[in-house]
Design an enzyme around this catalytic site. Sequence first.
Site, PDB file in Angstrom:
ATOM      1  N   GLU A  45       0.565  -0.703   0.079  1.00 41.42           N
ATOM      2  CA  GLU A  45      -0.516   0.401  -0.054  1.00 41.42           C
ATOM      3  C   GLU A  45       0.761   1.438   0.315  1.00 41.42           C
ATOM      4  OE1 GLU A  45      -3.214   3.209   1.200  1.00 41.42           O
ATOM      5  OE2 GLU A  45      -1.432   2.960   2.600  1.00 41.42           O
ATOM      6  N   SER A  96      -5.387   3.219  -0.994  1.00 40.46           N
ATOM      7  CA  SER A  96      -6.752   3.239  -0.433  1.00 40.46           C
ATOM      8  C   SER A  96      -7.746   4.620  -0.263  1.00 40.46           C
ATOM      9  CB  SER A  96      -6.226   2.644   1.340  1.00 40.46           C
ATOM     10  OG  SER A  96      -5.704   3.722   2.215  1.00 40.46           O
TER      11      SER A  96
END
Length: 91
Positions: A47, A72
């Site tokens: 991420e 995200s």
Amino acid sequence: MLVHTGPAAVFEDEETLMSAILKGKIKEGDIIVIRYQGKAGAPGMPEMLSPTSAIKGAGYTKVALITDGRFSGGTRGPCIGHNRARGISWR
């Protein structure tokens, strides 16, 4: 930020980019590319919240990030990458 002409700062991994940000090697208006963060490159498709947070925390307002890594809902700023729910996305 929708049009860019010029070179991009290309990094092979997140750690190298983070070091460049902390050392002040990124300049306002730069396009940053982090390669090999997607399914075939990095284990687990990392991420990209740390790089986008570091860019924002350093005060940059005209730096864009392009990666095959995952984003995200916490990602901020102009970024192109993989969104788990939507595939490739522009944030």
